[in-house]
Design a protein around this motif. Structure first.
Motif, PDB file in Angstrom:
ATOM      1  N   LEU A   1      24.375  32.492   0.284  1.00  0.00           N
ATOM      2  CA  LEU A   1      23.172  32.455   0.945  1.00  0.00           C
ATOM      3  C   LEU A   1      23.029  31.005   1.634  1.00  0.00           C
ATOM      4  N   VAL A   2      21.867  30.896   2.801  1.00  0.00           N
ATOM      5  CA  VAL A   2      21.610  29.460   3.137  1.00  0.00           C
ATOM      6  C   VAL A   2      20.144  29.463   2.958  1.00  0.00           C
ATOM      7  N   VAL A   3      19.723  28.417   2.097  1.00  0.00           N
ATOM      8  CA  VAL A   3      18.324  28.392   1.589  1.00  0.00           C
ATOM      9  C   VAL A   3      17.700  27.177   2.148  1.00  0.00           C
ATOM     10  N   ASP A   4      16.332  27.375   2.994  1.00  0.00           N
ATOM     11  CA  ASP A   4      15.726  26.299   3.730  1.00  0.00           C
ATOM     12  C   ASP A   4      14.354  26.172   2.721  1.00  0.00           C
ATOM     13  N   ALA A   5      14.007  25.101   2.344  1.00  0.00           N
ATOM     14  CA  ALA A   5      12.709  24.879   1.565  1.00  0.00           C
ATOM     15  C   ALA A   5      12.137  23.767   1.756  1.00  0.00           C
TER      16      ALA A   5
ATOM     17  N   ASP B   1       4.395  21.500  -5.659  1.00  0.00           N
ATOM     18  CA  ASP B   1       4.652  22.951  -5.241  1.00  0.00           C
ATOM     19  C   ASP B   1       6.119  22.838  -4.540  1.00  0.00           C
ATOM     20  N   VAL B   2       6.852  24.016  -4.611  1.00  0.00           N
ATOM     21  CA  VAL B   2       7.986  24.190  -3.874  1.00  0.00           C
ATOM     22  C   VAL B   2       8.091  25.558  -3.314  1.00  0.00           C
ATOM     23  N   ARG B   3       8.540  25.632  -2.186  1.00  0.00           N
ATOM     24  CA  ARG B   3       8.400  26.876  -1.484  1.00  0.00           C
ATOM     25  C   ARG B   3       9.886  27.034  -0.705  1.00  0.00           C
ATOM     26  N   LEU B   4      10.309  28.434  -0.615  1.00  0.00           N
ATOM     27  CA  LEU B   4      11.455  28.743   0.052  1.00  0.00           C
ATOM     28  C   LEU B   4      10.906  29.082   1.436  1.00  0.00           C
ATOM     29  N   LYS B   5      11.364  28.535   2.412  1.00  0.00           N
ATOM     30  CA  LYS B   5      11.097  28.832   3.803  1.00  0.00           C
ATOM     31  C   LYS B   5      11.654  30.101   4.421  1.00  0.00           C
ATOM     32  N   ALA B   6      13.018  30.069   4.247  1.00  0.00           N
ATOM     33  CA  ALA B   6      14.039  30.980   4.756  1.00  0.00           C
ATOM     34  C   ALA B   6      15.156  31.065   3.747  1.00  0.00           C
ATOM     35  N   THR B   7      15.635  32.362   3.839  1.00  0.00           N
ATOM     36  CA  THR B   7      16.744  32.582   2.719  1.00  0.00           C
ATOM     37  C   THR B   7      17.704  33.376   3.896  1.00  0.00           C
TER      38      THR B   7
ATOM     39  N   ARG C   1       0.799  -1.230  -0.068  1.00  0.00           N
ATOM     40  CA  ARG C   1      -0.046  -0.058  -0.011  1.00  0.00           C
ATOM     41  C   ARG C   1       1.070   1.138   0.129  1.00  0.00           C
ATOM     42  N   TYR C   2       0.335   2.226  -0.745  1.00  0.00           N
ATOM     43  CA  TYR C   2       1.322   3.556  -0.739  1.00  0.00           C
ATOM     44  C   TYR C   2       0.149   4.779  -0.638  1.00  0.00           C
ATOM     45  N   ASP C   3       0.603   5.606   0.337  1.00  0.00           N
ATOM     46  CA  ASP C   3      -0.228   6.892   0.338  1.00  0.00           C
ATOM     47  C   ASP C   3      -0.677   7.584  -0.806  1.00  0.00           C
ATOM     48  N   ASP C   4      -1.890   7.804  -1.079  1.00  0.00           N
ATOM     49  CA  ASP C   4      -2.381   8.732  -2.287  1.00  0.00           C
ATOM     50  C   ASP C   4      -2.597  10.224  -1.950  1.00  0.00           C
ATOM     51  N   ARG C   5      -2.359  10.521  -0.864  1.00  0.00           N
ATOM     52  CA  ARG C   5      -2.507  11.888  -0.449  1.00  0.00           C
ATOM     53  C   ARG C   5      -1.450  12.746  -0.817  1.00  0.00           C
ATOM     54  N   ILE C   6      -1.343  14.309  -0.750  1.00  0.00           N
ATOM     55  CA  ILE C   6      -0.309  15.067  -1.106  1.00  0.00           C
ATOM     56  C   ILE C   6       0.584  15.080   0.207  1.00  0.00           C
ATOM     57  N   LEU C   7       1.795  14.525  -0.056  1.00  0.00           N
ATOM     58  CA  LEU C   7       2.786  14.459   0.963  1.00  0.00           C
ATOM     59  C   LEU C   7       3.519  15.661   0.882  1.00  0.00           C
ATOM     60  N   SER C   8       4.420  16.004   2.069  1.00  0.00           N
ATOM     61  CA  SER C   8       5.452  17.075   2.228  1.00  0.00           C
ATOM     62  C   SER C   8       6.906  16.650   2.687  1.00  0.00           C
ATOM     63  N   ILE C   9       7.639  17.360   1.999  1.00  0.00           N
ATOM     64  CA  ILE C   9       9.184  16.879   2.386  1.00  0.00           C
ATOM     65  C   ILE C   9       9.929  18.038   2.679  1.00  0.00           C
ATOM     66  N   ASP C  10      10.485  18.123   3.537  1.00  0.00           N
ATOM     67  CA  ASP C  10      11.387  19.415   4.005  1.00  0.00           C
ATOM     68  C   ASP C  10      12.828  18.952   3.456  1.00  0.00           C
ATOM     69  N   VAL C  11      13.197  20.090   2.465  1.00  0.00           N
ATOM     70  CA  VAL C  11      14.600  19.951   1.699  1.00  0.00           C
ATOM     71  C   VAL C  11      15.579  20.262   2.964  1.00  0.00           C
ATOM     72  N   GLN C  12      16.677  19.716   2.924  1.00  0.00           N
ATOM     73  CA  GLN C  12      17.601  19.968   3.811  1.00  0.00           C
ATOM     74  C   GLN C  12      18.223  21.358   3.237  1.00  0.00           C
ATOM     75  N   PRO C  13      18.544  22.104   4.247  1.00  0.00           N
ATOM     76  CA  PRO C  13      19.236  23.454   4.077  1.00  0.00           C
ATOM     77  C   PRO C  13      20.650  23.443   3.376  1.00  0.00           C
ATOM     78  N   LEU C  14      20.730  24.298   2.158  1.00  0.00           N
ATOM     79  CA  LEU C  14      21.719  24.191   1.341  1.00  0.00           C
ATOM     80  C   LEU C  14      22.363  25.433   1.023  1.00  0.00           C
ATOM     81  N   GLU C  15      23.618  25.798   0.989  1.00  0.00           N
ATOM     82  CA  GLU C  15      24.232  27.019   0.457  1.00  0.00           C
ATOM     83  C   GLU C  15      24.340  27.258  -0.716  1.00  0.00           C
ATOM     84  N   VAL C  16      23.772  28.460  -1.326  1.00  0.00           N
ATOM     85  CA  VAL C  16      23.955  28.795  -2.633  1.00  0.00           C
ATOM     86  C   VAL C  16      24.744  30.066  -2.861  1.00  0.00           C
ATOM     87  N   THR C  17      25.264  30.258  -3.812  1.00  0.00           N
ATOM     88  CA  THR C  17      26.066  31.370  -4.285  1.00  0.00           C
ATOM     89  C   THR C  17      25.302  32.116  -5.575  1.00  0.00           C
TER      90      THR C  17
END
Length: 298
Positions: free
Chosen positions: A83-87, A164-170, A60-76
């Motif tokens: 900048l350190v981005v949390d999404a 959807d993809v969202r940036l939580k903090a920059t 069985r697999y979940d058929d609902r919309i799932l959420s995943i927190d992307v590990q913070p990463l540093e971008v240039t």
């Protein structure tokens, strides 16, 4: 009589087999029917479904919309300001067959690990193509859309759809953040010092202007007072002159009484005068001013 236990056992076995061949698909999930590890059926509609006992199994697999927190990463970004981005992202399993083939028995944890790598790579690529001003402004809504669109194609290989993809903090890295804070603090202290210096300068100007105004007002008041006093003295002298011209004897009498009143008060110093002093003209004569001694002798 010996057949009854056997029949009972057969009935029980058939019941167990019948129950094990039935499974229920919840409305919040979808299921795969596997036979020796190979997908033989996909159950997407909720309700009762059947499988071959022992031989087939249900995953069985979940058929609902799932959420995943992307590990913070540093971008240039383009301006080399790190900048350190949390999404975070929201996704849904769209193709069960492909999902099973991609992640195997690992299921959702393996899929989210691979999806995290995809999102990190797309985020780093998209944010690295713009300046930090664009990332920190309201334009980053378009940047999040670009990240999502880029991740959709990569995620199709996993059998999932990125919704959807969202940036939580920059934020700035901690070291840069402290340096920026110190620089902002120094700048604010410099501005405060300048403001205080300008305030003191303005206060001195106001105080000097106030002192000048006070001097001018006092001078004007004194000038007006002297003018008023001069006018009053002139009027008084004019009245005295008029009174003296009208009746010299009465004026002399009034002047003497005024002199007595001022000189003979209790707090005044003692006066040593001869009895025949002209000061006592109106005190020593019942009829008024005494005649001078020379006139009397004549």
């Amino acid at each position: 009589m010996r057949k009854s236990p056997i029949i009972l056992i057969l009935v029980v076995i058939l019941g167990v087999v019948g129950l094990s061949s039935i499974f229920i698909v919840d409305e919040r999930e979808r299921a795969l029917v596997l036979q020796f590890g190979r997908v033989v059926a996909v159950k997407e509609d909720p309700g009762l479904a059947f499988k071959i006992p022992v031989i087939q199994e249900v995953v069985r697999y979940d058929d609902r919309i799932l959420s995943i927190d992307v590990q913070p990463l540093e971008v240039t970004p383009l301006d080399d300001r790190r900048l350190v981005v949390d999404a975070f992202a929201r996704y849904r399993i769209s193709d069960l067959n492909r999902f099973r083939q991609a992640v195997g028995v690992g299921g959702i944890p393996v899929a989210e690990d691979r999806l995290d790598r995809i999102l990190r790579a797309e985020t780093r690529e998209v944010l690295g193509s713009v300046s930090s001003r664009d990332i920190l402004s309201s334009d980053r809504a378009a940047l999040m859309l670009r990240i999502r669109n880029s991740a959709i194609a990569e995620a199709q290989a996993l059998g999932v759809t990125v919704i959807d993809v969202r940036l939580k903090a920059t934020d700035l890295p901690q070291a840069n953040l402290e340096a920026t804070f110190d620089r902002m603090k120094a700048e604010r202290e410099r501005e405060a010092t300048d403001e205080r210096a300008r305030g003191k300068e303005a206060a001195q100007r106001i105080r000097a202007q106030a002192d000048r105004t006070v001097v001018e007002l006092v001078s004007d008041a004194r000038r007006e007072a002297e003018i008023t006093r001069g006018v009053a003295d002139a009027e008084r002298n004019a009245i005295f002159a008029e009174a003296y011209g009208a009746d010299p004897e009465f004026f002399e009498f009034y002047r003497s009484l005024t002199a007595y009143e001022n000189a003979l008060q209790g707090g005044n110093s003692s006066l040593v005068l001869s009895p025949d002093s002209e000061f006592f003209n109106y005190l020593g004569s019942p009829t008024g001013r005494q005649a001078p001694a020379a006139a009397a002798s004549e």
